[in-house]
Design an enzyme around this catalytic site. Structure first.
Site, PDB file in Angstrom:
ATOM      1  N   GLU A  62      -0.075  -4.121  11.544  1.00  0.00           N
ATOM      2  CA  GLU A  62       0.683  -3.684  10.377  1.00  0.00           C
ATOM      3  C   GLU A  62       2.146  -4.111  10.528  1.00  0.00           C
ATOM      4  O   GLU A  62       2.812  -4.435   9.556  1.00  0.00           O
ATOM      5  CB  GLU A  62       0.570  -2.175  10.229  1.00  0.00           C
ATOM      6  CG  GLU A  62       1.163  -1.645   8.950  1.00  0.00           C
ATOM      7  CD  GLU A  62       0.875  -0.179   8.767  1.00  0.00           C
ATOM      8  OE1 GLU A  62      -0.065   0.145   8.007  1.00  0.00           O
ATOM      9  OE2 GLU A  62       1.565   0.657   9.385  1.00  0.00           O
ATOM     10  N   HIS A  71       3.687  -4.875   3.874  1.00  0.00           N
ATOM     11  CA  HIS A  71       3.696  -5.351   5.252  1.00  0.00           C
ATOM     12  C   HIS A  71       3.309  -6.821   5.289  1.00  0.00           C
ATOM     13  O   HIS A  71       2.598  -7.311   4.415  1.00  0.00           O
ATOM     14  CB  HIS A  71       2.677  -4.584   6.109  1.00  0.00           C
ATOM     15  CG  HIS A  71       2.961  -3.139   6.233  1.00  0.00           C
ATOM     16  ND1 HIS A  71       3.922  -2.638   7.095  1.00  0.00           N
ATOM     17  CD2 HIS A  71       2.423  -2.059   5.609  1.00  0.00           C
ATOM     18  CE1 HIS A  71       3.943  -1.328   6.997  1.00  0.00           C
ATOM     19  NE2 HIS A  71       3.046  -0.950   6.098  1.00  0.00           N
ATOM     20  N   CYS A  95       6.085   6.651   4.367  1.00  0.00           N
ATOM     21  CA  CYS A  95       4.892   5.840   4.100  1.00  0.00           C
ATOM     22  C   CYS A  95       4.116   6.306   2.876  1.00  0.00           C
ATOM     23  O   CYS A  95       3.208   5.625   2.417  1.00  0.00           O
ATOM     24  CB  CYS A  95       3.982   5.785   5.325  1.00  0.00           C
ATOM     25  SG  CYS A  95       4.695   4.793   6.652  1.00  0.00           S
ATOM     26  N   HIS A 152       5.158   0.452  -0.457  1.00  0.00           N
ATOM     27  CA  HIS A 152       5.811  -0.467   0.470  1.00  0.00           C
ATOM     28  C   HIS A 152       4.815  -1.545   0.866  1.00  0.00           C
ATOM     29  O   HIS A 152       3.642  -1.487   0.502  1.00  0.00           O
ATOM     30  CB  HIS A 152       6.348   0.276   1.709  1.00  0.00           C
ATOM     31  CG  HIS A 152       5.299   0.894   2.567  1.00  0.00           C
ATOM     32  ND1 HIS A 152       4.628   2.051   2.223  1.00  0.00           N
ATOM     33  CD2 HIS A 152       4.799   0.509   3.767  1.00  0.00           C
ATOM     34  CE1 HIS A 152       3.779   2.364   3.176  1.00  0.00           C
ATOM     35  NE2 HIS A 152       3.844   1.431   4.126  1.00  0.00           N
ATOM     36  N   HIS A 155       0.858  -1.191   0.000  1.00  0.00           N
ATOM     37  CA  HIS A 155       0.000   0.000   0.000  1.00  0.00           C
ATOM     38  C   HIS A 155       0.888   1.233   0.000  1.00  0.00           C
ATOM     39  O   HIS A 155       2.106   1.142  -0.018  1.00  0.00           O
ATOM     40  CB  HIS A 155      -0.954   0.006   1.202  1.00  0.00           C
ATOM     41  CG  HIS A 155      -0.318   0.318   2.521  1.00  0.00           C
ATOM     42  ND1 HIS A 155      -0.987   0.934   3.540  1.00  0.00           N
ATOM     43  CD2 HIS A 155       0.937   0.117   3.005  1.00  0.00           C
ATOM     44  CE1 HIS A 155      -0.198   1.081   4.592  1.00  0.00           C
ATOM     45  NE2 HIS A 155       0.982   0.583   4.294  1.00  0.00           N
ATOM     46  N   HIS A 202      -1.072 -10.699  -1.046  1.00  0.00           N
ATOM     47  CA  HIS A 202      -0.195 -10.395  -2.188  1.00  0.00           C
ATOM     48  C   HIS A 202      -0.860  -9.463  -3.202  1.00  0.00           C
ATOM     49  O   HIS A 202      -0.649  -9.572  -4.410  1.00  0.00           O
ATOM     50  CB  HIS A 202       0.313 -11.676  -2.848  1.00  0.00           C
ATOM     51  CG  HIS A 202       1.397 -12.314  -2.049  1.00  0.00           C
ATOM     52  ND1 HIS A 202       1.126 -13.110  -0.957  1.00  0.00           N
ATOM     53  CD2 HIS A 202       2.743 -12.240  -2.146  1.00  0.00           C
ATOM     54  CE1 HIS A 202       2.263 -13.520  -0.429  1.00  0.00           C
ATOM     55  NE2 HIS A 202       3.267 -12.993  -1.111  1.00  0.00           N
TER      56      HIS A 202
END
Length: 149
Positions: free
Chosen positions: A137, A29, A23, A27, A14, A73
């Site tokens: 997260e 998580h 952010c 990137h 996201h 994914h």
């Protein structure tokens, strides 16, 4: 009231488009999703799930089908992030999930609740409810969304 919790994990990317720091960049998580259900144990002698709120395999199956398999994914992109949607649309066979709010962990916890609550209610009606979603997260950062009854 009795509660049970099932934990599932998935990977997703996201970005937070207006974030003041890194952010705002693309990137990903390793998210962990905890689903907490509330209700009374099933009282049905001879039934496979007698004495349970819900069989953990059923909790998992519903979450996998309606949320985890869809988000795993994938790149979770805010519907108002037209630049990112344009970029992702140019990638062949890319798994993109458009969400109605900026995909912060807080908003994703709310969205997860909104997706899953009716699925569990559909299965068991008023006897069982989705009490809380906890979405990690990172291992040290998460958001909780609790039913407002």
């Amino acid at each position: 009231m009795l509660t049970i919790t099932k934990r599932l994990e998935f990977d997703a990317g996201h970005r937070i488009p207006d974030h003041k720091s890194k952010c705002r960049n693309l990137h990903g998580h390793r998210y962990a999703l905890e689903i907490t259900l509330q209700g009374e144990p099933i009282d049905s002698p001879g039934a496979s799930d007698n004495g349970m709120l819900m069989d953990f395999s059923d909790v998992k199956q519903i979450a996998m089908e309606h949320l985890v398999d869809i988000w795993d994914h994938a790149f979770l992109v805010y519907e108002g992030d037209s630049l990112m949607q344009l970029l992702l649309s140019g990638l062949p066979d890319h798994k993109t999930v458009v969400v109605p709010q900026i995909p912060t962990v807080e908003n994703l916890a709310i969205i997860a609740y909104q997706i899953l609550a009716p699925r569990y209610r559909q299965r068991f009606g008023a006897k069982l409810q989705l009490a809380k979603i906890r979405l990690y997260e990172t291992p040290t950062s998460w958001a909780d969304y609790t039913a407002s009854n």
